[in-house]
Design an enzyme around this catalytic site. Sequence first.
Site: not given
Length: 331
Positions: A267, A269-272
């Site tokens: 998706y 949106h920045l995610h780690v």
Amino acid sequence: MAQSEMKRAIDSSETDVFSQNTKRAKADNENGRGEAVKESERENTLSGFLTTAVLSDSAREKTIFIHGKLADQEAVVILEKTPFREETLAEIFNGSKLKLDMKNDIYSTYRLQAPPHLNEIKTTVVCPATEKHVNKYKHQESFLVEEAWEDYQSITLPYIQEQSFSVQWVYNILEKKAEAERIVFEDPDPETGFVLLPDFKWDQKQVDDLYLIAIAHKKDIGCLRDLTSDHLPLLQNIFQKGKEAILQRYNLPASKLRVYLHYQPSYYHLHVHFTKLGYEAPGCGVERAHLLADVIQNLQSDPQYYKTRTLYFPLRADSGLLGRFKEAGRL
């Protein structure tokens, strides 16, 4: 299954989880995660499920993806055998029934019936499911795409913008409107802060398959291509504090973690992703996963690294983005 999880973004859909360990039932939108429900409302959730087709299954991973109808609505149900836990072995050996299948010299095989509470099946439900959801879980061939920066600007970015993939469920988490009780750690800083919470793939019963997601509070970073050296403080903060939080909560040192970003992401949106080293999580292969340590070093050496380099990623046969690359003669 693991080869093309990318559709979780390109389809941008999240699932509601129904199990004895998850209090989720009603999706707040197509991409949303569920809300807490009462125990009595969850007991018979699947009693009226009518199977239409098996979309895919994996004997190795002990999972099956089923398309059907639930209360006259299209639905996808995912069944997954839960992992064994060391602390339950004694009860399994002492409290189970064995039926002999075969014995030959020193070798024998049995069918073991474990106590019901030790024989759970993690169950994920997507309802109402759209055609996108059904296609997402079908077994399909994948193709490796070569994307130059010019391709991103002329093919990928317009496709993302046209699809208008919703990330409202992400904002619900960041704003504590959903899943607040699942947050393991939070740094509230609007520029460098993030929330850390378990991914739904992890049942949280053992650290061998640990899987957490760090979601940035900053809302204007969609994917790897948006990152520049200006974002180094954010990335370094997620990297450092995420590892510290996992050590404190799960007693798992940084040397046993795989910390990475997806491209394409699930998706925009920045995610780690934080997973235990050795656990073959979906999408952890080199075609899609970029180690956060490498991302940080790349941006330190070249502030515009991800705006100049050619990147590679897998797409499923039914992907609309794959169709755009074919139309442009790039595949």
